[in-house]
Design a protein around this motif. Structure first.
Motif, PDB file in Angstrom:
ATOM      1  N   SER A  47       0.866  -1.339   0.051  1.00 18.52           N
ATOM      2  CA  SER A  47       0.146  -0.229  -0.122  1.00 18.52           C
ATOM      3  C   SER A  47       0.752   1.243  -0.013  1.00 18.52           C
ATOM      4  CB  SER A  47      -0.933  -0.123   1.374  1.00 18.52           C
ATOM      5  OG  SER A  47      -0.382  -0.171   2.505  1.00 18.52           O
ATOM      6  N   ALA A  48       1.914   1.152   0.484  1.00 21.07           N
ATOM      7  CA  ALA A  48       3.064   2.272   0.494  1.00 21.07           C
ATOM      8  C   ALA A  48       3.682   2.296  -0.960  1.00 21.07           C
ATOM      9  CB  ALA A  48       4.134   2.152   1.474  1.00 21.07           C
ATOM     10  N   ALA A  49       4.078   1.266  -1.536  1.00 20.76           N
ATOM     11  CA  ALA A  49       4.793   1.193  -2.638  1.00 20.76           C
ATOM     12  C   ALA A  49       3.791   1.506  -3.789  1.00 20.76           C
ATOM     13  CB  ALA A  49       5.421  -0.236  -2.822  1.00 20.76           C
ATOM     14  N   PHE A  50       2.703   1.104  -4.009  1.00 22.93           N
ATOM     15  CA  PHE A  50       1.603   1.404  -4.869  1.00 22.93           C
ATOM     16  C   PHE A  50       0.281   1.914  -4.515  1.00 22.93           C
ATOM     17  CE2 PHE A  50      -1.256   0.641  -8.383  1.00 22.93           C
ATOM     18  CZ  PHE A  50      -0.590   0.963  -9.553  1.00 22.93           C
ATOM     19  N   PRO A  51       0.436   3.272  -4.029  1.00 22.38           N
ATOM     20  CA  PRO A  51      -0.831   3.784  -3.228  1.00 22.38           C
ATOM     21  C   PRO A  51      -1.804   4.295  -4.505  1.00 22.38           C
ATOM     22  CG  PRO A  51       0.732   5.433  -3.345  1.00 22.38           C
ATOM     23  CD  PRO A  51       1.345   4.258  -4.106  1.00 22.38           C
ATOM     24  N   TYR A  52      -2.276   3.558  -5.368  1.00 17.48           N
ATOM     25  CA  TYR A  52      -3.350   3.853  -6.195  1.00 17.48           C
ATOM     26  C   TYR A  52      -4.130   2.869  -6.649  1.00 17.48           C
ATOM     27  CZ  TYR A  52       0.189   7.424  -7.539  1.00 17.48           C
ATOM     28  OH  TYR A  52       1.043   8.608  -7.450  1.00 17.48           O
ATOM     29  N   THR A  53      -5.299   3.056  -7.079  1.00 20.42           N
ATOM     30  CA  THR A  53      -6.173   2.112  -7.689  1.00 20.42           C
ATOM     31  C   THR A  53      -6.252   2.439  -9.288  1.00 20.42           C
ATOM     32  OG1 THR A  53      -8.129   3.667  -7.567  1.00 20.42           O
ATOM     33  CG2 THR A  53      -7.954   2.110  -5.778  1.00 20.42           C
ATOM     34  N   VAL A  54      -6.233   1.241 -10.147  1.00 16.68           N
ATOM     35  CA  VAL A  54      -6.238   1.380 -11.414  1.00 16.68           C
ATOM     36  C   VAL A  54      -7.556   1.052 -12.214  1.00 16.68           C
ATOM     37  CG1 VAL A  54      -4.990   0.210 -13.533  1.00 16.68           C
ATOM     38  CG2 VAL A  54      -3.730   0.369 -11.199  1.00 16.68           C
ATOM     39  N   GLU A  55      -7.868   2.145 -13.110  1.00 20.84           N
ATOM     40  CA  GLU A  55      -8.984   2.241 -13.698  1.00 20.84           C
ATOM     41  C   GLU A  55      -8.735   2.402 -15.118  1.00 20.84           C
ATOM     42  OE1 GLU A  55     -11.668   5.231 -12.445  1.00 20.84           O
ATOM     43  OE2 GLU A  55     -11.141   4.709 -10.326  1.00 20.84           O
ATOM     44  N   GLY A  61     -11.819   6.604 -28.461  1.00 22.67           N
ATOM     45  CA  GLY A  61     -11.386   5.522 -28.953  1.00 22.67           C
ATOM     46  C   GLY A  61      -9.883   5.098 -28.410  1.00 22.67           C
ATOM     47  N   THR A  62      -9.619   5.973 -27.621  1.00 24.36           N
ATOM     48  CA  THR A  62      -7.840   5.532 -27.148  1.00 24.36           C
ATOM     49  C   THR A  62      -8.323   5.119 -25.755  1.00 24.36           C
ATOM     50  OG1 THR A  62      -7.288   7.432 -28.516  1.00 24.36           O
ATOM     51  CG2 THR A  62      -5.905   6.627 -26.656  1.00 24.36           C
ATOM     52  N   ARG A  63      -7.679   3.888 -25.310  1.00 24.67           N
ATOM     53  CA  ARG A  63      -7.683   3.466 -24.235  1.00 24.67           C
ATOM     54  C   ARG A  63      -6.533   4.039 -23.225  1.00 24.67           C
ATOM     55  NH1 ARG A  63      -7.343  -2.151 -25.175  1.00 24.67           N
ATOM     56  NH2 ARG A  63      -7.293  -2.443 -22.845  1.00 24.67           N
ATOM     57  N   TRP A  64      -6.595   4.263 -21.961  1.00 22.73           N
ATOM     58  CA  TRP A  64      -5.683   4.793 -21.300  1.00 22.73           C
ATOM     59  C   TRP A  64      -5.990   4.317 -19.775  1.00 22.73           C
ATOM     60  CZ3 TRP A  64      -7.386   8.806 -17.874  1.00 22.73           C
ATOM     61  CH2 TRP A  64      -8.443   9.328 -18.373  1.00 22.73           C
ATOM     62  N   LEU A  65      -4.959   4.270 -18.963  1.00 26.49           N
ATOM     63  CA  LEU A  65      -5.045   3.959 -17.456  1.00 26.49           C
ATOM     64  C   LEU A  65      -5.056   5.178 -16.485  1.00 26.49           C
ATOM     65  CD1 LEU A  65      -2.606   1.038 -17.373  1.00 26.49           C
ATOM     66  CD2 LEU A  65      -5.014   1.029 -17.444  1.00 26.49           C
ATOM     67  N   LEU A  66      -6.027   5.352 -15.654  1.00 37.15           N
ATOM     68  CA  LEU A  66      -6.033   6.203 -14.813  1.00 37.15           C
ATOM     69  C   LEU A  66      -5.573   5.506 -13.324  1.00 37.15           C
ATOM     70  CD1 LEU A  66      -6.640   9.241 -13.872  1.00 37.15           C
ATOM     71  CD2 LEU A  66      -8.880   8.304 -13.311  1.00 37.15           C
ATOM     72  N   LEU A  67      -4.622   6.206 -12.725  1.00 40.41           N
ATOM     73  CA  LEU A  67      -4.290   5.659 -11.397  1.00 40.41           C
ATOM     74  C   LEU A  67      -4.724   6.707 -10.444  1.00 40.41           C
ATOM     75  CD1 LEU A  67      -2.158   4.008 -13.239  1.00 40.41           C
ATOM     76  CD2 LEU A  67      -0.592   4.194 -11.565  1.00 40.41           C
ATOM     77  N   LYS A  68      -5.659   6.341  -9.622  1.00 34.41           N
ATOM     78  CA  LYS A  68      -6.172   7.426  -8.645  1.00 34.41           C
ATOM     79  C   LYS A  68      -5.679   7.044  -7.208  1.00 34.41           C
ATOM     80  CE  LYS A  68     -10.888   8.362  -9.989  1.00 34.41           C
ATOM     81  NZ  LYS A  68     -11.985   8.593  -9.697  1.00 34.41           N
ATOM     82  N   GLY A  69      -5.316   8.092  -6.656  1.00 33.76           N
ATOM     83  CA  GLY A  69      -4.569   7.857  -5.399  1.00 33.76           C
ATOM     84  C   GLY A  69      -5.320   7.485  -4.295  1.00 33.76           C
ATOM     85  N   THR A  70      -5.055   6.517  -3.443  1.00 28.28           N
ATOM     86  CA  THR A  70      -5.848   6.022  -2.170  1.00 28.28           C
ATOM     87  C   THR A  70      -5.577   7.249  -1.059  1.00 28.28           C
ATOM     88  OG1 THR A  70      -4.159   4.642  -1.573  1.00 28.28           O
ATOM     89  CG2 THR A  70      -5.487   3.649  -2.986  1.00 28.28           C
ATOM     90  N   PRO A  72      -5.558  10.712  -0.800  1.00 31.00           N
ATOM     91  CA  PRO A  72      -5.684  12.045  -1.591  1.00 31.00           C
ATOM     92  C   PRO A  72      -4.905  13.214  -1.225  1.00 31.00           C
ATOM     93  CG  PRO A  72      -7.770  11.301  -1.118  1.00 31.00           C
ATOM     94  CD  PRO A  72      -6.864  10.575  -0.124  1.00 31.00           C
ATOM     95  N   GLN A  73      -4.179  13.385   0.121  1.00 28.76           N
ATOM     96  CA  GLN A  73      -3.433  14.546   0.558  1.00 28.76           C
ATOM     97  C   GLN A  73      -2.063  14.004  -0.042  1.00 28.76           C
ATOM     98  OE1 GLN A  73      -4.932  12.257   2.472  1.00 28.76           O
ATOM     99  NE2 GLN A  73      -3.667  11.294   3.838  1.00 28.76           N
ATOM    100  N   LEU A  74      -1.596  12.895  -0.151  1.00 34.17           N
ATOM    101  CA  LEU A  74      -0.198  12.727  -0.762  1.00 34.17           C
ATOM    102  C   LEU A  74      -0.266  12.229  -2.177  1.00 34.17           C
ATOM    103  CD1 LEU A  74       0.751  10.165   2.333  1.00 34.17           C
ATOM    104  CD2 LEU A  74       1.382  12.710   1.829  1.00 34.17           C
ATOM    105  N   TYR A  75      -1.248  11.652  -2.780  1.00 31.47           N
ATOM    106  CA  TYR A  75      -1.255  11.165  -4.110  1.00 31.47           C
ATOM    107  C   TYR A  75      -2.685  11.357  -4.838  1.00 31.47           C
ATOM    108  CZ  TYR A  75       2.709   8.634  -2.109  1.00 31.47           C
ATOM    109  OH  TYR A  75       3.766   8.245  -1.497  1.00 31.47           O
ATOM    110  N   LYS A  76      -2.728  12.207  -5.770  1.00 33.10           N
ATOM    111  CA  LYS A  76      -3.845  12.296  -6.565  1.00 33.10           C
ATOM    112  C   LYS A  76      -3.968  11.607  -7.657  1.00 33.10           C
ATOM    113  CE  LYS A  76      -4.393  17.005  -4.777  1.00 33.10           C
ATOM    114  NZ  LYS A  76      -4.539  18.238  -5.237  1.00 33.10           N
ATOM    115  N   HIS A  77      -3.330  11.647  -8.756  1.00 29.84           N
ATOM    116  CA  HIS A  77      -3.465  10.717 -10.131  1.00 29.84           C
ATOM    117  C   HIS A  77      -2.250  10.840 -10.883  1.00 29.84           C
ATOM    118  CE1 HIS A  77      -5.556  14.654 -10.251  1.00 29.84           C
ATOM    119  NE2 HIS A  77      -5.151  14.785 -11.743  1.00 29.84           N
TER     120      HIS A  77
END
Length: 142
Positions: A47-55, A61-70, A72-77
């Motif tokens: 959880s410290a090494a990868f503090p994101y959820t992957v969407e 038509g272009t696919r991409w990944l959004l990494l949202k921070g778990t 919010p005060q430290l990691y946004k996206h």
């Protein structure tokens, strides 16, 4: 406008094609490795090494990944996409683009650098960092 880093496959890279699934698979491998490290150390390192959820998202038509921070005060996206570009030798080369959007935190930038280095090493590619510097993770001829 955010800052971008590029992980470019080169002629000596073992793979010559990339897909979003390949990148997603490497991120899952990263999470699994850090989770195993955490088990050995006796704490929740994943959880410290990868503090994101992957969407996975699609825009025009272009696919991409959004990494949202778990946290919010430290990691946004962060945003990760795959594409192709023509290099100076007029070859079409696949690349991964990692974007730190406007409004991201310093933690996002640090994690983006870490993920870029990991992905470049995993794909044995050339990494063009956010600051313009280039790192080589592929076998180079002497």
């Amino acid at each position: 406008m955010g800052k971008s880093a590029y992980i470019k496959l080169v002629e000596s890279s073992p793979r010559q094609e990339l897909s979003l699934e390949d990148v997603k698979g490497e991120l899952e491998r990263y999470i699994r490795m850090t989770s195993d490290t955490g088990k050995q150390l006796g704490w929740e390192y994943a959880s410290a090494a990868f503090p994101y959820t992957v969407e996975e998202k699609t825009t025009d038509g272009t696919r991409w990944l959004l990494l949202k921070g778990t946290e919010p005060q430290l990691y946004k996206h962060l945003v990760i996409g795959v594409g192709t570009a023509t290099d100076e030798k007029m070859r079409t080369a696949p690349h991964i683009q990692v974007v730190v959007p406007t409004g991201a935190t310093h933690g996002d930038t640090a994690k983006a650098n870490e993920f870029c280095r990991y992905l470049a090493r995993a794909f044995q590619a050339e990494l063009h960092l956010f600051n313009g510097r280039v790192m080589y993770y592929y076998p180079r001829k002497p």
